[in-house]
Design a protein around this motif. Structure first.
Motif, mmCIF file in Angstrom:
data_model
loop_
_atom_site.group_PDB
_atom_site.id
_atom_site.type_symbol
_atom_site.label_atom_id
_atom_site.label_comp_id
_atom_site.label_asym_id
_atom_site.label_seq_id
_atom_site.Cartn_x
_atom_site.Cartn_y
_atom_site.Cartn_z
ATOM 1 N N ILE A 153 0.877 -1.169 0.000
ATOM 2 C CA ILE A 153 0.000 0.000 0.000
ATOM 3 C C ILE A 153 0.913 1.217 0.000
ATOM 4 N N TYR A 154 0.950 1.951 -1.114
ATOM 5 C CA TYR A 154 1.831 3.106 -1.241
ATOM 6 C C TYR A 154 0.972 4.369 -1.244
ATOM 7 N N VAL A 155 1.284 5.294 -0.331
ATOM 8 C CA VAL A 155 0.441 6.473 -0.115
ATOM 9 C C VAL A 155 1.246 7.743 -0.357
ATOM 10 N N SER A 156 0.687 8.662 -1.114
ATOM 11 C CA SER A 156 1.382 9.908 -1.437
ATOM 12 C C SER A 156 1.292 10.911 -0.289
ATOM 13 N N GLY A 157 2.125 11.928 -0.393
ATOM 14 C CA GLY A 157 2.023 13.058 0.514
ATOM 15 C C GLY A 157 0.926 14.000 0.055
ATOM 16 N N GLY A 158 0.780 15.103 0.782
ATOM 17 C CA GLY A 158 -0.272 16.072 0.483
ATOM 18 C C GLY A 158 -0.777 16.673 1.781
ATOM 19 N N ASN A 159 -2.080 16.770 1.916
ATOM 20 C CA ASN A 159 -2.680 17.329 3.127
ATOM 21 C C ASN A 159 -3.068 16.194 4.074
ATOM 22 N N VAL A 160 -2.456 16.166 5.254
ATOM 23 C CA VAL A 160 -2.670 15.065 6.191
ATOM 24 C C VAL A 160 -4.100 15.025 6.720
ATOM 25 N N PHE A 161 -4.759 16.168 6.829
ATOM 26 C CA PHE A 161 -6.122 16.207 7.356
ATOM 27 C C PHE A 161 -7.120 15.627 6.354
ATOM 28 N N ASP A 162 -6.913 15.931 5.075
ATOM 29 C CA ASP A 162 -7.752 15.328 4.039
ATOM 30 C C ASP A 162 -7.525 13.814 3.976
ATOM 31 N N LEU A 163 -6.266 13.413 4.051
ATOM 32 C CA LEU A 163 -5.950 11.987 4.008
ATOM 33 C C LEU A 163 -6.602 11.259 5.171
ATOM 34 N N ARG A 164 -6.512 11.843 6.359
ATOM 35 C CA ARG A 164 -7.115 11.210 7.543
ATOM 36 C C ARG A 164 -8.621 11.077 7.377
ATOM 37 N N LEU A 165 -9.266 12.096 6.855
ATOM 38 C CA LEU A 165 -10.720 12.057 6.674
ATOM 39 C C LEU A 165 -11.109 11.021 5.619
ATOM 40 N N ALA A 166 -10.362 10.957 4.535
ATOM 41 C CA ALA A 166 -10.640 9.965 3.501
ATOM 42 C C ALA A 166 -10.480 8.554 4.059
ATOM 43 N N MET A 167 -9.486 8.374 4.920
ATOM 44 C CA MET A 167 -9.289 7.073 5.560
ATOM 45 C C MET A 167 -10.455 6.729 6.485
ATOM 46 N N LYS A 168 -11.000 7.741 7.148
ATOM 47 C CA LYS A 168 -12.135 7.526 8.039
ATOM 48 C C LYS A 168 -13.402 7.195 7.264
ATOM 49 N N LEU A 169 -13.703 7.968 6.226
ATOM 50 C CA LEU A 169 -14.941 7.795 5.470
ATOM 51 C C LEU A 169 -14.981 6.477 4.702
ATOM 52 N N SER A 170 -13.814 5.957 4.344
ATOM 53 C CA SER A 170 -13.731 4.668 3.636
ATOM 54 C C SER A 170 -13.493 3.506 4.604
ATOM 55 N N GLU A 171 -13.245 3.862 5.879
ATOM 56 C CA GLU A 171 -12.882 2.903 6.929
ATOM 57 C C GLU A 171 -11.543 2.218 6.638
ATOM 58 N N PHE A 172 -10.731 2.868 5.809
ATOM 59 C CA PHE A 172 -9.368 2.390 5.586
ATOM 60 C C PHE A 172 -8.608 2.335 6.903
ATOM 61 N N ASP A 173 -8.896 3.284 7.795
ATOM 62 C CA ASP A 173 -8.190 3.316 9.075
ATOM 63 C C ASP A 173 -8.394 2.022 9.862
ATOM 64 N N GLN A 174 -9.631 1.522 9.906
ATOM 65 C CA GLN A 174 -9.920 0.277 10.610
ATOM 66 C C GLN A 174 -9.282 -0.923 9.901
#
Length: 202
Positions: A85-106
């Motif tokens: 799983i390779y993840v780019s840089g950018g805005n950490v807050f947007d990335l965190r929210l996208a991870m939450k909304l997709s449940e990628f974080d879990q």
């Protein structure tokens, strides 16, 4: 899980990443930290990242977390079949929210006992921290890229320290990173500062 965490892009010795992976590697590339940017700018970054991976023999398939908002099972099935799983840089807050909304974080937490590799740079590393407080010095926390959602200040908690990329580097954010480091020291927060080209592997 194995972690390959870079300050900027793939780092100075990308062969280190290849050594962590099986010969026939199935890889996905996530660039949602760049969703706030203009499409042409995001595309330019994506092409650069995918080219760097291609140069070491990794043919990564783009994976847009927006396609999996409220569809955790489909995303979990996709990632179960993935080695990298390779993840780019950018805005950490947007990335965190996208991870939450997709449940990628879990899903990522559920994959920790496996032999898969999580790799990425800048915001991709920052999001692993216990908190996102401090990152607001460099990144805008309220872009509303995905609509009216509350800013998430809680990190994934996979590492127990804060990450300061682009430290003392020829990067547009390096000056702000100095302010970020000063914030961590004032708050007595654990942190690691990396110069561009440097990588942490664990």
């Amino acid at each position: 899980m194995k972690f390959y965490l870079s300050s900027y892009k793939i780092g100075d010795d990308p062969q280190q990443l290849k050594k962590l992976l099986p010969k026939k590697c199935k890889a996905v590339y996530i660039s949602n930290a760049l969703d706030f940017a203009k499409p042409e700018s995001q595309q330019k970054h994506e092409e650069w990242d995918l080219r760097e991976l291609k140069e070491i023999g990794i043919d990564a398939q783009p994976l847009d977390l927006r396609d999996y908002f409220d569809n955790k099972d489909k995303l979990a099935t996709k990632l179960e079949k993935t080695d990298l799983i390779y993840v780019s840089g950018g805005n950490v807050f947007d990335l965190r929210l996208a991870m939450k909304l997709s449940e990628f974080d879990q899903i990522l937490h559920s994959l920790l006992p496996t032999n898969k590799v999580y790799a990425g740079y800048s915001a991709a590393v920052c999001v692993l921290s216990p908190t996102l407080k401090g990152y607001h010095i460099v990144d805008e926390p309220n872009l509303k890229t995905y609509g009216k959602h509350e800013t998430i200040w809680e990190g994934l908690g996979i590492i127990d320290w804060m990450f300061a990329p682009h430290f003392q580097s020829d990067h547009s954010e390096s000056e702000d990173i100095n302010k970020e480091v000063a914030y961590y020291e004032k708050q007595e927060m654990k942190y690691k500062a990396l110069k561009d080209g440097d990588v942490l592997i664990f």
